[in-house]
Motif scaffolding. Structure first.
Motif, PDB file in Angstrom:
ATOM      1  N   VAL A  66       0.843  -1.202   0.000  1.00 17.30           N
ATOM      2  CA  VAL A  66       0.000   0.000   0.000  1.00 17.30           C
ATOM      3  C   VAL A  66       0.871   1.241   0.000  1.00 17.30           C
ATOM      4  O   VAL A  66       0.660   2.195  -0.759  1.00 17.30           O
ATOM      5  CB  VAL A  66      -0.954   0.000   1.216  1.00 17.30           C
ATOM      6  N   ARG A  67       1.883   1.211   0.858  1.00 18.79           N
ATOM      7  CA  ARG A  67       2.739   2.385   1.048  1.00 18.79           C
ATOM      8  C   ARG A  67       3.422   2.814  -0.246  1.00 18.79           C
ATOM      9  O   ARG A  67       3.554   3.982  -0.535  1.00 18.79           O
ATOM     10  CB  ARG A  67       3.776   2.084   2.129  1.00 18.79           C
ATOM     11  N   LYS A  68       3.820   1.854  -1.050  1.00 16.64           N
ATOM     12  CA  LYS A  68       4.567   2.204  -2.263  1.00 16.64           C
ATOM     13  C   LYS A  68       3.648   2.495  -3.454  1.00 16.64           C
ATOM     14  O   LYS A  68       4.113   2.725  -4.553  1.00 16.64           O
ATOM     15  CB  LYS A  68       5.598   1.114  -2.592  1.00 16.64           C
ATOM     16  N   ASP A  69       2.345   2.489  -3.198  1.00 18.28           N
ATOM     17  CA  ASP A  69       1.392   2.756  -4.284  1.00 18.28           C
ATOM     18  C   ASP A  69       0.753   4.136  -4.058  1.00 18.28           C
ATOM     19  O   ASP A  69       0.069   4.360  -3.042  1.00 18.28           O
ATOM     20  CB  ASP A  69       0.323   1.664  -4.307  1.00 18.28           C
ATOM     21  N   ALA A  70       0.957   5.022  -4.988  1.00 19.26           N
ATOM     22  CA  ALA A  70       0.542   6.414  -4.827  1.00 19.26           C
ATOM     23  C   ALA A  70      -0.977   6.579  -4.707  1.00 19.26           C
ATOM     24  O   ALA A  70      -1.462   7.549  -4.141  1.00 19.26           O
ATOM     25  CB  ALA A  70       1.051   7.256  -6.006  1.00 19.26           C
ATOM     26  N   LYS A  71      -1.720   5.621  -5.271  1.00 17.79           N
ATOM     27  CA  LYS A  71      -3.166   5.702  -5.134  1.00 17.79           C
ATOM     28  C   LYS A  71      -3.657   5.064  -3.835  1.00 17.79           C
ATOM     29  O   LYS A  71      -4.566   5.561  -3.181  1.00 17.79           O
ATOM     30  CB  LYS A  71      -3.855   5.014  -6.335  1.00 17.79           C
TER      31      LYS A  71
ATOM     32  N   ALA B  95      -7.008  -4.749  -3.987  1.00 19.60           N
ATOM     33  CA  ALA B  95      -6.169  -4.069  -4.979  1.00 19.60           C
ATOM     34  C   ALA B  95      -4.837  -4.783  -5.151  1.00 19.60           C
ATOM     35  O   ALA B  95      -4.324  -4.918  -6.263  1.00 19.60           O
ATOM     36  CB  ALA B  95      -5.943  -2.612  -4.556  1.00 19.60           C
ATOM     37  N   VAL B  96      -4.289  -5.282  -4.047  1.00 16.84           N
ATOM     38  CA  VAL B  96      -2.958  -5.892  -4.113  1.00 16.84           C
ATOM     39  C   VAL B  96      -3.027  -7.354  -4.531  1.00 16.84           C
ATOM     40  O   VAL B  96      -2.264  -7.814  -5.372  1.00 16.84           O
ATOM     41  CB  VAL B  96      -2.231  -5.752  -2.753  1.00 16.84           C
TER      42      VAL B  96
ATOM     43  N   ALA C 237      -5.565   6.609   0.232  1.00 13.14           N
ATOM     44  CA  ALA C 237      -6.919   6.086   0.448  1.00 13.14           C
ATOM     45  C   ALA C 237      -6.987   5.166   1.664  1.00 13.14           C
ATOM     46  O   ALA C 237      -7.940   5.200   2.437  1.00 13.14           O
ATOM     47  CB  ALA C 237      -7.400   5.341  -0.804  1.00 13.14           C
ATOM     48  N   TYR C 238      -5.981   4.332   1.838  1.00 16.71           N
ATOM     49  CA  TYR C 238      -6.085   3.266   2.850  1.00 16.71           C
ATOM     50  C   TYR C 238      -4.978   3.283   3.904  1.00 16.71           C
ATOM     51  O   TYR C 238      -5.050   2.529   4.883  1.00 16.71           O
ATOM     52  CB  TYR C 238      -6.078   1.895   2.160  1.00 16.71           C
ATOM     53  N   GLY C 239      -3.966   4.088   3.710  1.00 21.22           N
ATOM     54  CA  GLY C 239      -2.758   4.014   4.554  1.00 21.22           C
ATOM     55  C   GLY C 239      -3.017   4.206   6.040  1.00 21.22           C
ATOM     56  O   GLY C 239      -2.346   3.597   6.880  1.00 21.22           O
TER      57      GLY C 239
END
Lengths: 701, 701
Positions: free
Chosen positions: A351-356, A550-551, A360-362
């Motif tokens: 999640v952290r390395k995904d800009a979207k 998503a992942v 939203a979820y971090g």
């Protein structure tokens, strides 16, 4: 964890388990999964077993599966409404129709004609008819930016409304189910059966052969089955989807499926949430379980009649104790927690390395941690006052139900507490007005013990505690409440219920007055819990679920919620401390094990089995294990083969399976089932249940 | 409080009890008192019963009384060293000489010749020879104005020294006993017997007839007796003071005396100290007891051999559970606490209005409260680390004993922890080097359970907890410790003990290493407890005791301390819920009660009793009750008449007597004893123990 006769075994098993966990990297492992029927593991089954279930195959299994609302699973096994479940699931109904002179749990029961079938007191069976995704509508009701109290209220309101609309439209029981801890909301519609009649139950001594020592263990030798028949309009219900019986049953290495209702798992929990279970949830539960086990054991030792009255409760606590101990041993294992942490951090890193994803979820992980912290701070008062642990009494539960039903039903449906919403009222009343027997001596003992716990926990000077105790010590106060209330009489309950809020306010019944006394504090704690724990968790886990989709893709299963799930696995033995444990046992093994223990309880076989030994084909398979992913609530689940034929019925998991609450493993963890061939052999030769056998095998006389 | 079959009974009993308490004003009530032999209730006996015990009468009874250091009382009953105690006191010794093939607790034992008598493994018996007041010397060692740590050290030092001097001078076991919670220090000198041989024990099923359900209840029907013989230099010890047997035994309304070793009472406690027991002490104990009861019950259910291994421990926990529940029910009764508060305030008011007493003692109540507050703050760590509740294991206890013995004996005597002082070393070694069997499977189960409790209580992240667990879950860690240690072998223990501090430091034994690992923290907690809880309490209670002497006179008894006390009371029935309960039962009643329960456990009579029924005089008195003031530790105490003849043996108190821990009452509270006539009848006709009977009745063959 139960006390092992051979500690080495367990030690080695755990080492092996941990080794296996550390080797695994992907989020799903081997035969893992309690899958949704509207999101089945199609790809996985194709890959691993080259099997592709058709929509018809799935629908048939879904509609042949039955939920026992008293807490268990089952399946239709004839066109005439015959339902099979475990003896230990049937025990609730058996207990409630038993009397001093007729103890159906102990002696079993066999209706040789329809006329002899006995109607259960308050059993409700559900069959899942349809699933509808209502996530968008539920989430849309929660306006962005509102505080969590308003959010919780809005969410509860729309859920109540959806259920009511669905009930009105379809006439089916309609439950909005929270999946992925808040990642999805689904509307489940059930066909409901409330005329449920007992057809057959074996004696406790063979159904629960080995008792507490063998519970959650394997090898096993139990005929843990019972049969009911559902009726509609006074006639056996006509059932389209029922399971064909496989006389040969499960075979070694065969792919099997389990369709049932796992009650609860915690696999998606973040680490602080698991630590909470380790530090608070499980220890508090275990302390309660132990004190009630000791209480009921001491009560039971006084006479056979006492033992009969308490047996179903006592079994439930012994069963929970072993289950919880197994879970706690896992949670207290640093290696397992390390593995969970790695998995959690892998997702978080993605999640952290995904800009979207990150914006939203971090934050969701911190939100769960904050909600858990709040929960810790209110846990004991909430547990005692709102969850009612201070009042271990059927009569108190009834009183609270009446008090709240009056108050809640006076409100619009969308403002009510969930359990008093319109859609659920009928089922609620079935429980509140149950004719199940209540024993004042047992009630007094139970209530006194929990009042003592209340004083111990919140202190003798706590303002509300002082009011509850009314200047008396626990035994005395409990006796005065139990002997003073008239709620043991169902007619009185109905009269009070009919009188609405006014009848409650004017009631001089001491149990009603007690329920009223504690209700403001209990409701306040509930409000705090729902607004500051439950709602933030739903929102946060909803985000984590989206991140997971998503992942890892959407083909993942949610935690168990006592709703219908599909699991699969191979019939497969395992190795314990280098010693192979076979995948199945035989009927002969029951006699051997009984002899090893000199025929003493809980290894005594019933007379029927001793007498019929010469007639039995002793190498008939009796119990077997598979790698299917199950947990408590799956008890009674049918096990079927690729053809959808019934090859067994789940009744237990081994000790090593108890960590399945938060992590799947198939190294040594196994689901334990009764074999369909063993059931038939017993019905035919021990019980001479020719009519039942004919109905099961489709050769009705 | 045990679950009452008829809750009304208990309610009414309690109401009556409270009414009685509220009517009482004076500090001593009726037959109240666990009196010191050097301060007997002469005046009271004269007033109430017109009986004046002579010095010779008292000395005879004192020296005929025996303390079982495993936890109980007894008496000499022949000139040849025969000692009578309860079966449940003998159980510790019986358990330790039993094996898989010979379970003496269950089957009983009968040595028909001296040669057949079996030596117990580690039993030590004490007979009180003299009492010397050493209060002045103990208090003088504590210099005025020093802080409580220095005071505690000085007090401990002088006590160790007094004991050593006395031992050297007299050769007698010498214990300085703290009385009146610190109001007096007395040097008790004991003749010690360590060659203790089993002569006779009946079967468990008659000794403990009625089991847990009937424990702490009345009417009762138990032959709770056993006989040992003490030896000196390989010969039966010659005993001057032994009790003559009264064949007729106790009669209704007769004045009787109980000479025994009540373990502990809390009657002099101030209110915050009682509240501490209510809020912390008893609930924590009960949680521990329940978890161990559940653990041992589950372990025992696995096989008869498991049940045999765990039976003595399991009985002890069941017994403690009922006792503690009874105490807690009393402490949770606002009426009882109100009464205690009134009494406490009456004394305080008397001090306050006295110009001499107030400045000397007035602050003491606050000092107790402050010490209690400190104790609350360290209670759980102290309980787990120093009192060792985190390590439920014989092997760990042995390891700690070895570690501390090495370190302490390297210090001068006056600097040592009390239990390692010179005077007590011999008795300590008897325990440390005991050949009592240790079962690794049971040890593992016990240790794992307590390690789990440690994690639950102090948290999985606690620094020392993490070190103790060494990265493993409880079962695994326990198994590795138990299977890894060599301390099961007494020769290994002796070797390590002989090696002193060096052997400890270099030991690779995992249990020794564990004991060393936790010792700094444990010792620190002990230091805090002794300096900030124990010493301030001694000083404060010392003052309160002086105040009490000044206000009420010195003819008051101190709280129980497992030292010899004299109680008295009438053989007297009582009324329960309007129903009269007779003062004694008959042997016939045992058969009746067994039949009422269909002869099922724990109401099964042994074969010997079933077979000999026709021979028995069924109306022989079996058990009886009296108003004597007793508590746990009094088990096995002789009951004698005015002539000092043995008329019975204490084995229990009824449920209503459990509040005697903190308040005396004789409304319904009763001591329960086996009648001397019932014992003889059983020995003669059931066991044909003619030799034993002849020895008891002075008609040796």
């Amino acid at each position: 964890m139960e006390i092992p006769v051979t500690p080495k075994t367990t030690r080695t098993a755990f080492v092996a388990l941990i080794a296996a966990l550390l080797l695994t990297a992907a989020p799903a492992r081997a035969d893992e999964g309690m899958w949704l029927f509207d999101n089945p593991p199609t790809q996985l089954l194709k890959q691993r077993y080259n099997f592709e279930p058709t929509a018809a195959w799935l629908e048939h299994l879904q509609k042949a599966s039955v939920r026992f609302n008293s807490g268990g699973s089952g399946s239709f096994v004839s066109a005439d409404g015959l339902v099979m479940t475990n003896h230990h699931v049937a025990a609730d109904a058996l207990q409630k129709i038993s009397t001093k002179d007729k103890d159906y749990i102990r002696t079993g029961f066999h209706a040789r004609t329809r006329q002899e079938e006995i109607r259960s007191v308050d059993e409700e069976l559900n069959v899942l008819y349809s699933i509808e995704d209502v996530t968008a509508r539920v989430n849309a009701a929660v306006k962005p930016g509102v505080d969590s109290a308003a959010a919780q209220q809005a969410r509860r309101g729309v859920i109540n409304t959806i259920e009511k609309e669905s009930l009105d439209k379809t006439g089916l029981r309609s439950d909005v189910v929270t999946l992925y801890n808040g990642g999805r909301y689904s509307l489940y519609r059930y066909k409901k059966y409330t005329d449920v009649r007992l057809v057959f139950a074996p004696e406790r001594d063979i159904a629960f052969f080995g008792g507490d020592p063998d519970n959650f263990e394997y090898p096993r030798y139990c005929l843990d089955v019972s049969f009911f028949r559902v009726y509609e309009n006074g006639q056996p219900a006509k059932i389209e989807h029922y399971l064909k019986w496989s006389a040969e049953g499960a075979k070694e290495n065969e792919l099997t499926f389990v369709s049932g209702h796992p009650g609860r798992t915690d696999r998606l929990n973040t680490i602080p949430h698991l630590e909470f279970l380790r530090d608070v949830g499980n220890p508090v539960s275990l302390n309660l379980i132990r004190r009630r086990e000791v209480l009921l054991t001491a009560y039971s030792a006084r006479s056979l009649e006492n033992a009969r009255r308490a047996q179903d409760d006592l079994f439930a606590y012994q069963n929970s104790r072993k289950a919880r101990l197994g879970m706690l041993e896992g949670l207290q294992d640093p290696a397992i927690l390390r593995q969970k942490r790695q998995e959690d951090e892998a997702l978080r890193a993605a999640v952290r390395k995904d800009a979207k994803l990150e914006p939203a979820y971090g934050k969701a992980w911190d939100d769960v941690a904050a909600a858990v912290k709040t929960y810790r701070s209110i846990y004991m008062p909430h547990y005692l006052w709102e969850r009612g642990m201070a009042f271990y009494s059927e009569l108190f539960s009834t009183a609270r139900g009446l008090v709240r039903m009056a108050e809640e039903t006076a409100k619009p449906n969308n403002e009510r507490l969930r359990e008093y919403s319109e859609a659920g009222l009928e089922s609620l009343k079935q429980q509140l007005f149950s004719e199940a027997p209540i024993y004042n001596d047992l009630e007094t003992a139970k209530l006194a013990d929990s009042l003592s716990m209340l004083i111990e926990t919140l202190g003798a000077e706590d303002e509300l505690v002082v009011k509850v105790m009314a200047g008396k010590p626990p035994q005395q106060r409990a006796a005065e409440l139990v002997n003073g209330t008239r709620l043991g009489d169902v007619a009185v309950r109905k009269q009070i219920a009919a009188g609405g809020v006014k009848a409650i306010q004017e009631s001089k019944d001491p149990m009603i007055q007690l329920a009223r006394l504690v209700d403001p504090v209990a409701r306040q704690l509930r409000q705090t819990y729902e607004a500051q724990v439950d709602e933030p968790m739903r929102q946060a886990y909803g985000k984590i679920a989206q991140a997971r989709f998503a992942v890892y893709g959407t083909n993942v299963y949610p935690d168990a919620t006592f709703t219908l799930r599909l699991a699969f696995g191979q019939v497969k033995g395992y190795s314990e401390n280098g010693r192979p444990v076979p995948s199945s046992t035989t009927i002969a093994g029951a006699y051997t094990r009984s002899e090893e223990h000199g025929g003493r309880e809980p290894f005594a076989l019933p007379k029927s089995w001793i007498d019929s030994r010469p007639r039995l084909t002793l190498n008939t398979p009796f119990n077997f294990v598979s790698t299917a992913d199950i947990i408590g609530g799956n008890s009674g689940s049918p096990v079927v083969n690729r053809n959808g034929e019934l090859v067994g019925i789940i009744f237990d998991g081994n000790i090593e399976s108890l960590v399945l609450d938060f992590i799947y493993t198939d190294t040594v963890a196994r689901a334990v089932a009764v074999h369909s061939a063993g059931i038939l052999e017993g019905l035919r030769k021990v019980y001479r249940a020719d009519g039942l056998v004919a109905e099961l095998t489709g050769r009705r006389q």
